[in-house]
Design a protein around this motif. Sequence first.
Motif, mmCIF file in Angstrom:
data_model
loop_
_atom_site.group_PDB
_atom_site.id
_atom_site.type_symbol
_atom_site.label_atom_id
_atom_site.label_comp_id
_atom_site.label_asym_id
_atom_site.label_seq_id
_atom_site.Cartn_x
_atom_site.Cartn_y
_atom_site.Cartn_z
ATOM 1 N N GLN A 20 0.813 -1.099 -0.090
ATOM 2 C CA GLN A 20 0.011 0.125 -0.108
ATOM 3 C C GLN A 20 0.911 1.231 0.115
ATOM 4 O O GLN A 20 0.605 2.197 -0.825
ATOM 5 C CB GLN A 20 -0.894 0.002 1.360
ATOM 6 N N GLN B 240 1.172 4.474 -2.822
ATOM 7 C CA GLN B 240 0.752 5.641 -2.537
ATOM 8 C C GLN B 240 2.246 6.388 -2.728
ATOM 9 O O GLN B 240 2.142 7.843 -2.664
ATOM 10 C CB GLN B 240 0.543 5.707 -1.134
ATOM 11 N N GLY C 236 -2.159 13.582 2.885
ATOM 12 C CA GLY C 236 -3.069 12.978 2.125
ATOM 13 C C GLY C 236 -3.151 11.635 1.770
ATOM 14 O O GLY C 236 -3.718 10.535 1.879
ATOM 15 N N ARG C 237 -1.600 11.190 1.574
ATOM 16 C CA ARG C 237 -1.257 9.718 1.257
ATOM 17 C C ARG C 237 -1.379 8.651 2.529
ATOM 18 O O ARG C 237 -1.688 7.738 2.638
ATOM 19 C CB ARG C 237 0.159 9.694 0.696
ATOM 20 N N LYS D 67 -3.449 9.158 5.124
ATOM 21 C CA LYS D 67 -4.747 9.324 5.238
ATOM 22 C C LYS D 67 -5.416 7.820 4.444
ATOM 23 O O LYS D 67 -6.116 7.209 4.932
ATOM 24 C CB LYS D 67 -5.535 10.335 5.038
ATOM 25 N N HIS D 68 -4.936 7.843 3.296
ATOM 26 C CA HIS D 68 -5.203 7.023 2.155
ATOM 27 C C HIS D 68 -4.899 5.494 2.823
ATOM 28 O O HIS D 68 -5.729 4.342 3.104
ATOM 29 C CB HIS D 68 -4.769 6.988 0.980
ATOM 30 N N ILE D 69 -3.549 5.257 3.370
ATOM 31 C CA ILE D 69 -3.413 3.894 3.781
ATOM 32 C C ILE D 69 -3.767 3.724 5.397
ATOM 33 O O ILE D 69 -4.324 2.844 5.482
ATOM 34 C CB ILE D 69 -1.729 4.122 4.026
ATOM 35 N N GLY E 112 -6.872 4.588 6.391
ATOM 36 C CA GLY E 112 -8.222 4.149 6.305
ATOM 37 C C GLY E 112 -8.056 2.737 5.741
ATOM 38 O O GLY E 112 -9.171 1.860 6.155
ATOM 39 N N TRP E 113 -7.340 2.438 4.748
ATOM 40 C CA TRP E 113 -7.252 1.038 4.386
ATOM 41 C C TRP E 113 -6.924 0.056 5.653
ATOM 42 O O TRP E 113 -7.446 -0.977 5.822
ATOM 43 C CB TRP E 113 -5.987 0.743 3.187
#
Length: 370
Positions: free
Chosen positions: A11, A15, A110-111, A113-115, A117-118
């Motif tokens: 992940q 990103q 931002g990146r 937060k993506h990881i 959330g996953w």
Amino acid sequence: MSALAQAIREQAATQGFSAARIVKLGDDSLQAQRLRDFIVERRHAGMDWMAETEERRASPLGLWPEAKSAVVLAQNYAPDLDPLQRLENRDAGVISVYALNRDYHDIVKGRLKHIAGWLAQQTGAEVKVFVDTAPLMEKPLAQKAGLGWQGRHTNLVSRDLGSWFFIGTILTAAELEPDEAETDHCGSCHACLDICPTQAFPAPYQLDARRCISYLTIEHKGHIARAFRQAMGNRIYGCDDCLAVCPWNKFATEANEAKLRARKDLVSPRIADLLALDDAAFRALFSGSPVKRVGRDRFIRNVLIAAGNSGDMNLLPRVETLLQDASPLVRAMAVWALSQLAPEPQFAAARSSHIGKEADAHVRSEWENG
């Protein structure tokens, strides 16, 4: 390595992160004592928020008691230029490599937060993300995670990335399989200590922010002491010297992220042009840049020191204009720059004209000592 740990790395790579490592969280009495010593000795300078948040900063569990693990990630920002070579061009200002384009906080967060959330979906555990703005000792945490080690200059160094990377952290309430800590690989090298223009390292692995050009040009809100002005050269925002000289940078590769590559107009901006910036022009030039947060007046303070060190008498008209600036911070450094560039009769005439009208005590002191 567990399947989840491997998936976290995948992940991270997706990103755009260069590395991701995991550490189990806990108290660290040694790091807490080092922080205590740093604050007691006032080496945090004017960064009072470090003392105010010491209790939480001493341990990640002080920040979030329920946290069990941290994922620590590296975002490469290695430049395609020689940071030290720019110091030779005295008619241009030098901005630290990390600030030559977009603000990394926005990109990295931002990146993260993506990881995060996953990861929350995978584990069902709560997560929190941090990028250099919370009371979290990210560099010691990154060393424990195996991302790199804190070099003699106190910054993190990686055998794969050298010195040029940002750190992002995800704290989670999940128990994750930890990686092994990294060991120190500085060996007998002390190049980073030797190159410091202001001797900001009282000893290896110790930094005194009161003498650090990065602190003085970015965090310091007041007048910069005379003892450091000539040593600053043409550095107008930050300083890369101790990072740039690290031999581990031979393994660094140019950053892939376009938003972290240097803007051509910021690589070597002319001092003459920067001195002409009013507040609106400053904000326009540095829109989206971390430079914007220091504000126009502190930035021009720094540029005036670079002007005084340039030896370029062609800058005198711009400097003289700033003797009447609304900001005492700017006026004081304009006086100093004038004292460095102007012939004595010209400086004496300006002093006679201005000192009687000057209301600010520090500016008057600059006139008297110029």
